[in-house]
Write an enzyme that holds these catalytic residues in place. Structure first.
Site, PDB file in Angstrom:
ATOM      1  N   PRO A  35       0.763  -1.295  -0.123  1.00  0.00           N
ATOM      2  CA  PRO A  35      -0.180  -0.149  -0.014  1.00  0.00           C
ATOM      3  C   PRO A  35       0.759   1.103   0.076  1.00  0.00           C
ATOM      4  O   PRO A  35       1.887   1.304   0.949  1.00  0.00           O
ATOM      5  CB  PRO A  35      -0.862  -0.302   1.252  1.00  0.00           C
ATOM      6  CG  PRO A  35       0.057  -0.806   2.347  1.00  0.00           C
ATOM      7  CD  PRO A  35       0.952  -1.857   1.306  1.00  0.00           C
ATOM      8  N   MET A  36       0.693   2.268  -0.872  1.00  0.00           N
ATOM      9  CA  MET A  36       1.388   3.279  -0.875  1.00  0.00           C
ATOM     10  C   MET A  36       0.459   4.667  -1.240  1.00  0.00           C
ATOM     11  O   MET A  36       0.003   4.685  -2.207  1.00  0.00           O
ATOM     12  CB  MET A  36       2.472   3.368  -1.856  1.00  0.00           C
ATOM     13  CG  MET A  36       3.798   2.399  -1.552  1.00  0.00           C
ATOM     14  SD  MET A  36       5.055   2.443  -2.486  1.00  0.00           S
ATOM     15  CE  MET A  36       4.547   1.403  -3.867  1.00  0.00           C
ATOM     16  N   GLN A  57      -6.724  -0.947   3.027  1.00  0.00           N
ATOM     17  CA  GLN A  57      -6.220  -0.431   4.181  1.00  0.00           C
ATOM     18  C   GLN A  57      -6.950   0.708   4.905  1.00  0.00           C
ATOM     19  O   GLN A  57      -7.197   1.684   4.235  1.00  0.00           O
ATOM     20  CB  GLN A  57      -4.746  -0.173   3.989  1.00  0.00           C
ATOM     21  CG  GLN A  57      -4.219   0.144   5.443  1.00  0.00           C
ATOM     22  CD  GLN A  57      -2.438   0.531   5.187  1.00  0.00           C
ATOM     23  OE1 GLN A  57      -2.429   1.535   4.821  1.00  0.00           O
ATOM     24  NE2 GLN A  57      -1.455  -0.356   5.627  1.00  0.00           N
ATOM     25  N   CYS A 109       2.089   3.953   9.763  1.00  0.00           N
ATOM     26  CA  CYS A 109       1.998   5.277   8.961  1.00  0.00           C
ATOM     27  C   CYS A 109       3.227   6.253   9.989  1.00  0.00           C
ATOM     28  O   CYS A 109       2.654   6.650  11.345  1.00  0.00           O
ATOM     29  CB  CYS A 109       0.984   6.063   8.812  1.00  0.00           C
ATOM     30  SG  CYS A 109       1.244   7.422   7.710  1.00  0.00           S
ATOM     31  N   GLY A 132       7.225  -2.338  -2.598  1.00  0.00           N
ATOM     32  CA  GLY A 132       6.666  -0.935  -2.568  1.00  0.00           C
ATOM     33  C   GLY A 132       7.575  -0.436  -3.669  1.00  0.00           C
ATOM     34  O   GLY A 132       7.205  -0.091  -4.804  1.00  0.00           O
ATOM     35  N   ARG A 133       8.617   0.497  -3.154  1.00  0.00           N
ATOM     36  CA  ARG A 133       9.187   1.449  -3.858  1.00  0.00           C
ATOM     37  C   ARG A 133       9.701   1.190  -5.425  1.00  0.00           C
ATOM     38  O   ARG A 133       9.657   1.689  -6.322  1.00  0.00           O
ATOM     39  CB  ARG A 133      10.243   2.397  -3.352  1.00  0.00           C
ATOM     40  CG  ARG A 133       9.674   3.150  -2.184  1.00  0.00           C
ATOM     41  CD  ARG A 133      10.740   3.690  -1.319  1.00  0.00           C
ATOM     42  NE  ARG A 133      11.047   2.611  -0.373  1.00  0.00           N
ATOM     43  CZ  ARG A 133      12.238   2.629   0.485  1.00  0.00           C
ATOM     44  NH1 ARG A 133      12.795   3.932   0.714  1.00  0.00           N
ATOM     45  NH2 ARG A 133      12.491   1.612   0.940  1.00  0.00           N
TER      46      ARG A 133
HETATM   47  C1  FMN Z   1       4.976   6.916  -1.082  1.00  0.00           C
HETATM   48  C2  FMN Z   1       4.906   5.794  -0.307  1.00  0.00           C
HETATM   49  C3  FMN Z   1       3.538   5.819   0.367  1.00  0.00           C
HETATM   50  C4  FMN Z   1       3.294   4.909   1.411  1.00  0.00           C
HETATM   51  N1  FMN Z   1       1.894   4.636   1.981  1.00  0.00           N
HETATM   52  C5  FMN Z   1       1.728   3.662   2.739  1.00  0.00           C
HETATM   53  C6  FMN Z   1       0.327   3.486   3.236  1.00  0.00           C
HETATM   54  O1  FMN Z   1      -0.545   4.198   2.764  1.00  0.00           O
HETATM   55  N2  FMN Z   1       0.046   2.385   4.147  1.00  0.00           N
HETATM   56  C7  FMN Z   1       1.263   1.702   4.552  1.00  0.00           C
HETATM   57  O2  FMN Z   1       0.740   0.582   5.099  1.00  0.00           O
HETATM   58  N3  FMN Z   1       2.519   1.855   4.056  1.00  0.00           N
HETATM   59  C8  FMN Z   1       2.541   2.775   3.354  1.00  0.00           C
HETATM   60  N4  FMN Z   1       3.981   2.907   2.638  1.00  0.00           N
HETATM   61  C9  FMN Z   1       5.118   1.996   3.238  1.00  0.00           C
HETATM   62  C10 FMN Z   1       5.206   0.780   2.256  1.00  0.00           C
HETATM   63  O3  FMN Z   1       3.984   0.046   2.056  1.00  0.00           O
HETATM   64  C11 FMN Z   1       6.470  -0.160   2.512  1.00  0.00           C
HETATM   65  O4  FMN Z   1       6.147  -0.685   3.789  1.00  0.00           O
HETATM   66  C12 FMN Z   1       7.827   0.590   2.541  1.00  0.00           C
HETATM   67  O5  FMN Z   1       7.805   1.333   1.510  1.00  0.00           O
HETATM   68  C13 FMN Z   1       8.951  -0.236   2.575  1.00  0.00           C
HETATM   69  O6  FMN Z   1       8.989  -1.101   1.511  1.00  0.00           O
HETATM   70  P1  FMN Z   1       9.963  -0.716   0.007  1.00  0.00           P
HETATM   71  O7  FMN Z   1      11.156  -0.789   0.598  1.00  0.00           O
HETATM   72  O8  FMN Z   1       9.373  -2.150  -0.803  1.00  0.00           O
HETATM   73  O9  FMN Z   1       9.385   0.435  -0.486  1.00  0.00           O
HETATM   74  C14 FMN Z   1       4.121   3.975   1.928  1.00  0.00           C
HETATM   75  C15 FMN Z   1       5.484   4.151   1.229  1.00  0.00           C
HETATM   76  C16 FMN Z   1       5.786   5.069   0.174  1.00  0.00           C
HETATM   77  C17 FMN Z   1       7.235   5.265  -0.384  1.00  0.00           C
END
Ligand code: FMN
Length: 350
Positions: A24-25, A78, A108, A232-233
């Site tokens: 979720p992002m 979520q 968050c 995610g990213r």
């Molecule tokens: C732009 C952005 C928005 C995010 N929004 C959420 C969100 O709405 N809810 C959530 O649980 N995590 C959110 N995250 C965290 C990601 O779900 C994830 O746990 C985190 O980026 C680590 O994973 P990654 O290294 O693969 O990016 C967000 C991350 C980013 C970069």
């Protein structure tokens, strides 16, 4: 230990066809992103965090997040908030909207959210956190999942105390992003904590943080015992990363393929958000799609200067005319989504 990311697994009654989950992002996980993630092999996709207060007040924008397309399943929506009763009511709406899982945000780190007692703050408020999970699990018949960080402060291990209590309260799966809230996105995700959490609970654990390649995904699954990895990213403007994480060895897309996927993404996002909102929303995606050495930087700058989306589309097609045929084929593959009932969605903070 040998791991097969193509293996099916379950969260209660929900069958998840692969061990790759799309994160979720906020500001990213629109329907177009989630549907694209499913096409490239994500076994489960998730909406961005949706405000329970917004749902309670029937805020038009908030309700837009509850739109579910037929080809997204399995899908988690979520929610975030701090009042068990309000969260339970929101969960009922989420279930009614068609989500296969209700995911609760305890991760968050953004002040706008934590100052209301929601998000990562709940990691340090176990009584409220367990009350929320119990209320949400009691309100819906679909499984409830919780997404956590390791704790608020650097080095915190609070997730290991809270995790088992959340399972006792009714969580059917836990996702751990083992960074502290204070860290935001700096440093490294410490998946030794993920391994410890897996030992402590008898529900599947999803490992989130720094999963950027097939090799990393296999290593994290093998060393933690997690049921799945969350991406995610790495997937931002890059669905090919999802395929590579799943299968390994992919050669990367051609420029025509990049433009075709971007054009489809633009088209779907305009339909979802409306042209005005999509114009600003899409700008960050241009850089994400065209980066990775795929196009020269000045080309991205040129797109960002163009005032309308149709000019962006035209410019992309001038650069890669062969993308038109690919886009047509993609359009045939991807079912047209008719948006009705719920209002136009928008992206929000987090
Ligand atoms: C732009 C952005 C928005 C995010 N929004 C959420 C969100 O709405 N809810 C959530 O649980 N995590 C959110 N995250 C965290 C990601 O779900 C994830 O746990 C985190 O980026 C680590 O994973 P990654 O290294 O693969 O990016 C967000 C991350 C980013 C970069």
């Amino acid at each position: 230990m040998q791991v097969n990311l193509r293996e099916c697994w379950r969260i209660g009654p929900v069958e998840v066809p692969t061990r790759v989950v799309l994160a979720p992002m906020a500001g990213v996980s629109v329907q177009a992103f989630r549907r694209q993630g499913r096409r490239y092999g994500a076994g489960l996709v998730c909406s961005e965090m949706v405000s329970c207060a917004g749902i309670e007040h029937r805020n038009e924008r908030t309700l837009g997040y509850l739109r579910v397309a037929a080809d997204e399943h399995p899908l988690a929506i979520q929610i975030f908030g701090s009042e068990p009763g309000v969260m339970a009511e929101a969960a009922r709406m989420v279930e009614a909207a068609g989500a296969d899982l209700v995911d609760v945000n305890f991760g968050c780190p953004v002040r706008k959210v934590t100052k209301t007692g929601a998000g990562a703050t709940l990691l340090e408020d176990p009584a409220r956190a367990t009350a929320i999970v119990a209320a949400v699990a009691g309100a819906v018949s679909v499984p409830v999942s919780v997404k956590m960080r390791r704790g608020l402060e650097n080095g915190s291990r609070v997730c290991l105390e809270l995790g088992p209590r959340l399972v006792e309260a009714g969580a059917a799966t836990l996702t751990l992003h083992p960074r502290s809230a204070k860290q935001m996105y700096t440093g490294e995700a410490d998946h030794s904590l993920t391994a410890e959490l897996v030992e402590l609970v008898d529900v599947p654990v999803i490992a989130s943080g720094d999963i950027v390649s097939h090799a990393k995904a296999c290593e994290v699954l093998a060393t933690t015992g997690a049921a799945a990895v969350m991406v995610g990213r790495a997937a931002q403007g890059n669905p090919w990363a999802v395929a590579e994480i799943l299968e390994g060895g992919a050669g990367g897309p051609t420029r025509e393929e990049v433009v075709a996927e971007l054009l489809l993404f633009i088209r779907e996002t305009v339909r979802e958000l409306g042209e005005q909102r999509a114009t600003g929303f899409l700008k960050k995606f241009y850089g994400w799609y065209l980066g990775h050495g795929r196009f020269p930087k000045p080309f991205k700058q040129e797109l960002l200067q163009l005032p309308t989306i149709s000019e962006v589309e035209q410019r992309l097609l001038i650069a890669e005319p062969g993308a038109a045929a690919l886009l047509e084929a993609l359009g045939d593959e991807v079912e047209e989504v008719v948006l009705e009932g719920l209002p136009i969605s928008a992206y929000g903070g987090g």
